[in-house]
Design an enzyme around this catalytic site. Structure first.
Site, PDB file in Angstrom:
ATOM      1  N   HIS A 175       0.844  -1.203   0.000  1.00  0.00           N
ATOM      2  CA  HIS A 175       0.000   0.000   0.000  1.00  0.00           C
ATOM      3  C   HIS A 175       0.876   1.250   0.000  1.00  0.00           C
ATOM      4  O   HIS A 175       1.253   1.743   1.065  1.00  0.00           O
ATOM      5  CB  HIS A 175      -0.898   0.000   1.239  1.00  0.00           C
ATOM      6  CG  HIS A 175      -1.770  -1.213   1.338  1.00  0.00           C
ATOM      7  ND1 HIS A 175      -1.304  -2.439   1.746  1.00  0.00           N
ATOM      8  CD2 HIS A 175      -3.088  -1.396   1.061  1.00  0.00           C
ATOM      9  CE1 HIS A 175      -2.303  -3.321   1.727  1.00  0.00           C
ATOM     10  NE2 HIS A 175      -3.397  -2.716   1.322  1.00  0.00           N
TER      11      HIS A 175
ATOM     12  N   HIS B 101      -4.133   3.084  -3.406  1.00  0.00           N
ATOM     13  CA  HIS B 101      -4.300   2.489  -2.075  1.00  0.00           C
ATOM     14  C   HIS B 101      -3.537   1.177  -1.893  1.00  0.00           C
ATOM     15  O   HIS B 101      -2.649   1.096  -1.059  1.00  0.00           O
ATOM     16  CB  HIS B 101      -5.781   2.266  -1.781  1.00  0.00           C
ATOM     17  CG  HIS B 101      -6.002   1.505  -0.509  1.00  0.00           C
ATOM     18  ND1 HIS B 101      -5.975   2.104   0.725  1.00  0.00           N
ATOM     19  CD2 HIS B 101      -6.207   0.173  -0.285  1.00  0.00           C
ATOM     20  CE1 HIS B 101      -6.158   1.174   1.652  1.00  0.00           C
ATOM     21  NE2 HIS B 101      -6.308   0.004   1.072  1.00  0.00           N
TER      22      HIS B 101
ATOM     23  N   GLU C 251     -17.501  -4.513  24.441  1.00  0.00           N
ATOM     24  CA  GLU C 251     -16.599  -5.649  24.576  1.00  0.00           C
ATOM     25  C   GLU C 251     -15.396  -5.530  23.652  1.00  0.00           C
ATOM     26  O   GLU C 251     -14.278  -5.899  24.014  1.00  0.00           O
ATOM     27  CB  GLU C 251     -17.345  -6.956  24.264  1.00  0.00           C
ATOM     28  CG  GLU C 251     -18.511  -7.279  25.192  1.00  0.00           C
ATOM     29  CD  GLU C 251     -19.797  -6.579  24.792  1.00  0.00           C
ATOM     30  OE1 GLU C 251     -19.804  -5.872  23.763  1.00  0.00           O
ATOM     31  OE2 GLU C 251     -20.807  -6.723  25.516  1.00  0.00           O
TER      32      GLU C 251
ATOM     33  N   HIS D  49     -27.879 -15.822  24.688  1.00  0.00           N
ATOM     34  CA  HIS D  49     -26.857 -15.556  25.705  1.00  0.00           C
ATOM     35  C   HIS D  49     -26.085 -16.815  26.105  1.00  0.00           C
ATOM     36  O   HIS D  49     -25.159 -16.731  26.915  1.00  0.00           O
ATOM     37  CB  HIS D  49     -27.506 -14.941  26.949  1.00  0.00           C
ATOM     38  CG  HIS D  49     -27.909 -13.509  26.782  1.00  0.00           C
ATOM     39  ND1 HIS D  49     -28.701 -13.081  25.749  1.00  0.00           N
ATOM     40  CD2 HIS D  49     -27.610 -12.394  27.510  1.00  0.00           C
ATOM     41  CE1 HIS D  49     -28.883 -11.758  25.853  1.00  0.00           C
ATOM     42  NE2 HIS D  49     -28.236 -11.330  26.894  1.00  0.00           N
TER      43      HIS D  49
END
Lengths: 668, 668
Positions: free
Chosen positions: A30, A266, A413, A475
């Site tokens: 890149h 890119h 999280e 869950h």
């Protein structure tokens, strides 16, 4: 310091052509982002950052994170030019097998690389962890008005639009804003180009407003005006109560006549022709991989200042440690490899015959360790009470209480996982995160990087298995044990009782370090288990061991966590029916597979049939039980019901298990 | 419609006490949020939403998403009160085994539940997918100025602070803002309380400013003032070029004298005493599970209006279909179960002896299907060119081109996964997302929900395995195949060549529907494979099949994807050395394990030794190869290097594989 504009441009172009030429030589990579960010890099490395290339782990160095890790050639260029142990040959070997210049920056592989980046947003969020750690260290060691402040540096980073699109960056930005982490200074490489084209097609949000909403200081600057960049960074340094985002408008592929400002710059080499055109456009007459000496000298001067700063700091620190009553705490946090008798201390807080949830036992272990290990800090993603991860006697970390060892990560999280990585990378700290096991899915990319980096990142996953109960299948973990075990180098513990929980914790923080560990702990109570006479607690550190032996055993039953008790009881029942069963507790399969083949065979003999019992996906246990083994568990999503109802529904009671073993063994 | 304040309060209290009493009876659950959101729910169900409880899948209904799924009793209460097939006994069985009122709302389990929620942020992002689908449907069928607009509804949702803390909501909000999805109206249950305490401790960001930055319309309202809520919703309906967020200040546990506004109301039953005190405080004299008839009547009136609207719509639609030249397109999109000869059409675009990357072959397949299946829409997380997922001849979806079938999701894998789920749930559409396989980790929670919901959510994962090459271990999948296979009900394809790629695609969109499928496809070229004479393409739909047979085979070699070719060549080599090898191609192990034991045994005989070859984690293959099998693959993180260098480094060439097989077989 006065740097001529000519030298500034030359230095930036040196970075551009190292990047262009290395990518061309590798025929992959890149180039566009390093070309666009070269001016920013010159400012950071030549004028702003404090570092000593000969001491890349100096505790008081500024950290630098390249969150858009695909621009790795920017970082490798800077490390090379600044005098780190990255040679021009290393640059030439960019993206070659076993070079120290892999496609994306890898921690532990290349001196000066502070964290592994590439998966977008990870670096951004990891830096938040470093800044949290720095703030905590400052609270412990810097004294207002003192001549010497042992913790005095910044966390710098560059990120791209990709990082900001990833949700993890929103989570992390919110945490950083919440805690006013002024040590953090990020530069947004605002080049308006993504892989698929202009950012207009997918990223038209108002970044400035968004970061203001997160509680950041935001400024805007021309990313090719070095003086303006420097001024923006200096201004950001002065904002001590907020993290700073400097939005630097850059041009991807800067200087390439045909590719600048296009996604063509890119992710593909410019190619020989365009490289030549860029040389002409930017007036660069150097051969590939040749750098003018004045450019080396520019960065060498910065490195020299860094080396002097480090020497002074080291002298001051030694003196301070002798005089300050905090010296011992510094030594304990940053310079102590091992706490003696740690596992004993943790075992001692477990009570005999204690029927308790392993999450509660884990909480006990954590608190025992917290007393011995000042670096233990961490928290939960809004489930502290459920995860039992609070360090008692310490506050929650906040702007008002930066000494707090407990952290509210919020329901984030993913950023929690990356922040824990950042705290581990910072040094000194032994950080942990926590949530329900099922939500490990929300943070897998961070867990994976912890494993790739081999760092001491810990996570407590409570409410494991369908025994989570009434919350139901959304869950309840059934696949997560195995999904985590599949990550190479991640050690996943599913302890059966207090002894295993204690030994898992002490292994994770010390004997098994540095490596990431997870603890999968129960919501429901489990009994303290009986063991063989020859058992010693360190047997747990083999990952799997015989917990009930049988002479001339007919079968082996391997079980983990809450199912070890079931296995022991079922073993008694089948033995009454003439099947001699050895029971193996396997709290950490990953660690067991690290043992010698001889040890593994001595525990799980391939000569006799084998049963596995674990309340989750069953099939991979065939690696121990074989094709003709019996694998008891749950291969479907769970059900919403109280855990004891589920225990009966899944027939995970000794009588039913014994019946199944007998029926299976009868066919042998 | 005029509803007295008294009736409004009664209706809200009916919801509160159904929730309180159901949670108390289950002795588990979350009463606080339903109590806080009850006024909002009354407004939505009694005054705002268009729905017919007797036709819960009516295409032109308003959708409702409870993103904070732990407040499930709010939704169950509304479904019961409104006349869906949710009885008072179902409410009493809240959180009991096999009830239709599980802990969190589950799609497919309960009439009227539009999507499974609970893992925070998922509902929020799933709704964005529904709104994308609606916008696409409008573009196809609604004609400016026409009397009848067949697509004319809203996507409503409620979310909590937890949803907004999760990064997925930032990703999703950005997508919704980008596309100006005015059909979307979300209400933020702004109750200032998280599980761990006040939102001040972890969520002090400026939500209003953040959503303005995302390009949303934002308003604020007292969440207990029903008239104000209604006014805010009506205002939001009128904003057609932006999604709307209504920030409703509510009080968690509203009415509970001791628990209102505390985290104590969040996740535990109020208990009998507090329930009684709340009854007194709110003046509620009804017995548990008893609802005043006027409350039922209030919601029955709304349901009646909905039924009438649906009848009128059905009549209008039938007439419109007869008259409009778009009628056939409507039938094709929404009412056609099966396209004839689909797999044949896809196979036909594969060329014989075509050496190509399976990602390119997947692109061909996708385009062949796009021609036959108007519902096929999708896109990539900023890797469209790499993933080869662009539908040719169609535009990119945007505000200016809502008819576009291609979607730029941006670098937002997680929201992409949820949005794809939402499009699948909307009806008619066959949506797909795409990214690199390694970044499946970023979207696992959405993949998991797709599997739990059993919906036709598709994902193309290109650049699978270490053969991704130079980008290195951060981008190379080694554990992901197995990590995905562990999710129950997710079908993961790793095709070996064009035939398998074609059949995988056609199975995923049609024969294997509804279920989520993933396609793991290569970056590098693979050859078109020779097959047995008896092979028919539908053999691929068994998940695994014999691709090279051997009479009286000595061994079976099971391989997937790019390793099938290696296996075939290695088989020739070992056969030359006297080992007769059957080769099994296993493009979809999950599907193979669904077959009868007899079929499985006929393909992978347990009577002869077995080898597995797959460029990823090896041990779980023991489920087919046994403990004494040979498992060839990669059990460590990868390396940054060109793929052919890695092929040699990992010895994944026929000669080396044959050598290993011979050495292993010699010990048998």
């Amino acid at each position: 310091m006065d740097i001529s504009n000519e030298l500034r441009q030359k230095a930036a172009n040196a970075i551009r052509f190292l990047s262009i030429d290395a990518v061309n030589k590798a025929n992959s990579g890149h180039p566009g982002a390093p070309m666009g960010m070269a001016d920013i890099a010159v400012v950071l490395w030549a004028e702003v950052m404090k570092f000593d290339p000969k001491a890349p782990t100096w505790q008081d160095r500024d950290r630098f994170i390249l969150s858009n890790g695909h621009a790795s050639m920017l970082l490798y260029s800077m490390l090379h030019l600044s005098g780190y142990e990255v040679s021009i040959d290393d640059i030439k070997n960019f993206r070659c097998l076993h070079s120290i210049t892999p496609g994306h920056p890898e921690y532990g592989m290349t001196p000066g690389v502070e964290t592994t980046t590439g998966p977008l947003g990870q670096g951004f969020a990891t830096g938040i962890g470093m800044a949290l750690a720095e703030r905590m260290a400052k609270a412990r060691f810097n004294q207002s008005g003192a001549d010497f402040q042992p913790v005095d540096h910044y966390i710098y980073g560059i990120c791209g639009d990709g990082c900001l699109m990833e949700g993890i960056s929103a989570e992390a930005a919110s945490i950083a804003g919440q805690h006013g982490l002024g040590e953090l200074i990020y530069i947004f490489d605002d080049n308006k180009i993504t892989i698929d084209g202009s950012t207009d097609i997918s990223f038209n949000e108002d970044v400035e407003k968004r970061f203001l909403a997160h509680g950041w200081d935001v400024s805007k600057v021309d990313g090719h005006d070095q003086a303006a960049i420097k001024a923006a960074v200096v201004a950001a340094q002065k904002v001590t109560d907020k993290p700073s985002l400097i939005m630097a408008r850059t041009h991807i592929g800067f200087g390439s006549p045909n590719k600048q400002d296009t996604s063509g710059a890119h992710g593909s080499p410019l190619g020989a022709d365009e490289a030549q055109l860029t040389r002409e456009k930017l007036g660069w007459s150097e051969e590939p991989f040749s750098i003018p000496s004045e450019v080396y000298e520019l960065f060498a001067a910065a490195a020299k200042r860094g080396a002097e700063a480090r020497e002074k700091w080291s002298t001051d620190l030694a003196q301070w440690k002798g005089q300050s009553d905090l010296g011992a705490a510094w030594t304990a946090l940053f310079e102590t490899e091992k706490v003696e008798n740690l596992s004993r201390a943790v075992l001692d807080v477990m009570e005999e015959n204690d029927t308790a949830a392993t999450r509660a036992l884990s909480g006990k272990a954590l608190n025992a360790i917290a007393q011995k290990l000042p670096g233990l800090v961490g928290g939960s993603a809004d489930l502290a009470g459920s995860n039992k991860t609070q360090i008692k006697g310490s506050e929650y970390f906040s702007q008002e209480a930066p000494q707090g060892r407990n952290i509210h990560f919020g329901v984030r999280e993913h950023a929690m996982g990356a922040a824990v990585n950042g705290m581990a990378l910072y040094g000194g700290f032994v950080p942990y995160g926590a949530t329900f096991l099922t939500f490990s899915d929300y943070m897998r990319p961070a867990l994976r990087l912890a494993a790739l980096m081999k760092i001491r990142s810990l996570t407590v996953f409570s409410h494991e298995s369908v025994y989570l109960g009434e919350d139901g299948p959304t869950h309840q973990s059934v696949e997560h044990n195995w999904a985590l075990r599949m990550i190479p180098g991640l050690y996943n513990w599913r302890p059966a009782d207090g002894t295993e929980t204690a030994m898992a914790w002490s292994y994770a923080v010390q004997e098994g370090s540095p490596a990431p560990h997870t603890l999968m702990v129960t919501r429901q109570g489990v009994p303290s288990l009986p063991r063989t006479e020859t058992f010693t607690a360190t047997d747990v550190w083999k990952g799997g061991y015989v917990i009930r032996d049988a002479e001339d055993a007919d079968i082996t039953i391997v079980a983990t966590g809450s199912e070890v008790d079931v296995a022991l009881n079922a073993a008694e029942q089948v033995q009454a029916n003439g099947i001699k069963a050895r029971v193996v507790s396997m709290p950490c399969l990953d660690l067991f597979l690290d043992q010698t083949k001889e040890y593994q065979e001595s525990v799980v003999s391939s000569a006799i049939p084998c049963v596995s019992i674990e309340l989750g996906r069953t099939q991979p246990w065939a690696m121990l039980t074989g094709r003709d083994g019996l694998n008891l568990g749950v291969d479907t999503f769970g059900e919403s019901a109280p855990w004891k109802v589920l225990r009966d529904f899944y027939e995970m009671v000794p009588e039913k298990v014994a019946e199944k073993i007998q029926a299976w063994f009868a066919k042998k």
